[in-house]
Design an enzyme around this catalytic site. Structure first.
Site, PDB file in Angstrom:
ATOM      1  CD1 TRP A  10     -85.259  43.948  25.706  1.00 32.61           C
ATOM      2  CD2 TRP A  10     -85.330  41.485  26.563  1.00 32.61           C
ATOM      3  NE1 TRP A  10     -86.059  43.519  25.933  1.00 32.61           N
ATOM      4  CE2 TRP A  10     -86.816  42.310  26.468  1.00 32.61           C
ATOM      5  CE3 TRP A  10     -85.497  40.036  26.486  1.00 32.61           C
ATOM      6  CZ2 TRP A  10     -87.727  41.767  27.233  1.00 32.61           C
ATOM      7  CZ3 TRP A  10     -86.501  39.827  26.951  1.00 32.61           C
ATOM      8  CH2 TRP A  10     -87.568  40.607  27.063  1.00 32.61           C
ATOM      9  CD  GLU A  98     -74.266  46.544  20.696  1.00 30.15           C
ATOM     10  OE1 GLU A  98     -74.810  45.768  21.171  1.00 30.15           O
ATOM     11  OE2 GLU A  98     -74.211  47.404  21.929  1.00 30.15           O
ATOM     12  CB  SER A 214     -77.477  56.557  26.007  1.00 28.88           C
ATOM     13  OG  SER A 214     -76.531  56.581  26.339  1.00 28.88           O
ATOM     14  N   GLY A 235     -81.919  50.442  24.295  1.00 22.32           N
ATOM     15  CA  GLY A 235     -80.385  49.081  24.673  1.00 22.32           C
ATOM     16  C   GLY A 235     -80.710  49.100  26.101  1.00 22.32           C
ATOM     17  N   GLY A 236     -79.643  49.478  27.485  1.00 28.10           N
ATOM     18  CA  GLY A 236     -79.477  49.505  28.579  1.00 28.10           C
ATOM     19  C   GLY A 236     -81.299  49.557  29.982  1.00 28.10           C
TER      20      GLY A 236
HETATM   21  C1  PEP Z   1     -79.151  49.980  21.660  1.00 29.63           C
HETATM   22  O1  PEP Z   1     -78.531  48.522  21.783  1.00 29.63           O
HETATM   23  O2  PEP Z   1     -79.692  50.059  20.195  1.00 29.63           O
HETATM   24  C2  PEP Z   1     -78.056  51.181  22.538  1.00 29.63           C
HETATM   25  C3  PEP Z   1     -78.842  52.204  21.908  1.00 29.63           C
HETATM   26  O3  PEP Z   1     -78.536  50.928  23.955  1.00 29.63           O
HETATM   27  P1  PEP Z   1     -78.113  51.728  25.091  1.00 29.63           P
HETATM   28  O4  PEP Z   1     -79.430  51.954  25.250  1.00 29.63           O
HETATM   29  O5  PEP Z   1     -77.639  51.292  26.259  1.00 29.63           O
HETATM   30  O6  PEP Z   1     -77.743  53.497  24.620  1.00 29.63           O
END
Ligand code: PEP
Length: 252
Positions: A10, A98, A214, A235-236
């Site tokens: 999250w 990150e 993604s 993630g998103g």
């Molecule tokens: C993540 O935060 O590990 C990630 C893969 O983010 P997203 O799915 O938004 O690319």
């Protein structure tokens, strides 16, 4: 046989009350749909107690997104693994790109966290992955090898069952760009090969490797169809039931 493992990171989203509300609806949906995979969600630290309460009685794993590399002491703003364990959290994501990019976490720092978590019998999702520049300059394997060798330094063979690797190409995180299933499978296959050379074929064969970058309802099936892709770190698209449920029920 590797059981699929799908996780929602999250990040710094959803307040404790928003998180609890969503987690309760996710727990209900998981009970009803009974996905074949293990499901994990990683809320922010402050949301963890409310989310744990909301998913009580379900199989959803509640994890932390990070932890300190110390048990206690003068480390302002940090959260100790003992505090997480006290809440009932036994899983932690470590080395997310990150954390590496914005908070200066090196492979050595990440390794100290991995060792501390394992010493407390916690499960770890260790994130690795290359930047676009590293990929373009042909350094993908060199980067993954270093992140694995240093990140797993001094991890004992018998502790490897507590380790999941998340391959997350930095250029695909939150950008809408996804590695092709073939790219992901190639990187995962290299990760398995590296773990086999560091440990054994057996340990590498049993290692769960998630893909992150993604992942959405529209691409999860093709990614999960690949031999070396055992799960996803999302993630998103993990932030709403509408988006996350079709991902965790991809096999239905
Ligand atoms: C993540 O935060 O590990 C990630 C893969 O983010 P997203 O799915 O938004 O690319």
């Amino acid at each position: 046989m590797r059981r699929a493992y799908i996780a929602g990171n999250w990040k710094m989203n959803l307040t404790p009350s928003e998180g609890a509300k969503y987690a309760a609806s996710l727990a209900e949906a998981v009970k009803k749909e009974a996905p074949d995979c293990r499901v994990m969600i990683a809320p922010s630290f402050v949301s963890i107690p409310a989310v744990l309460n909301a998913v009580k009685g379900s199989d959803i794993i509640v994890a932390a997104q990070n932890m300190a590399n110390h048990l206690s002491g003068a480390y302002t703003g940090e959260v100790s693994p003992e505090m997480l364990l006290d809440l009932g959290v036994r899983t932690v994501i470590l080395g997310h790109s990150e954390r590496r990019q914005y908070y200066g976490e090196t492979d050595e720092i990440i390794n100290s966290k991995v060792l501390l978590a394992l010493s407390l019998k916690m499960d770890v999702v260790l994130c690795v992955g290359e930047t676009l520049e590293e990929r373009k300059s042909g350094r993908l394997e060199e980067v993954l090898k270093r992140q694995l060798e240093v990140g797993l330094k001094d991890v004992l063979p018998e502790e490897m069952e507590h380790i999941t690797i998340a391959y997350e190409p930095v250029w695909a995180i939150g950008t809408g760009e996804t590695a092709t299933p073939e790219d992901a499978d190639g990187a995962h296959s290299f990760i398995r090969f590296t773990v086999a050379s560091l440990y054994s074929d057996d340990i590498a064969k049993n290692l769960i490797i998630q893909y992150g970058g993604s992942v959405k309802a529209g691409n999860v099936k093709a990614l999960m169809a690949k031999e070396n892709v055992d799960g996803a770190l999302v993630g998103g698209a993990s932030l709403t039931l509408e988006q996350f449920l079709p991902i965790i029920t991809y096999s239905k």
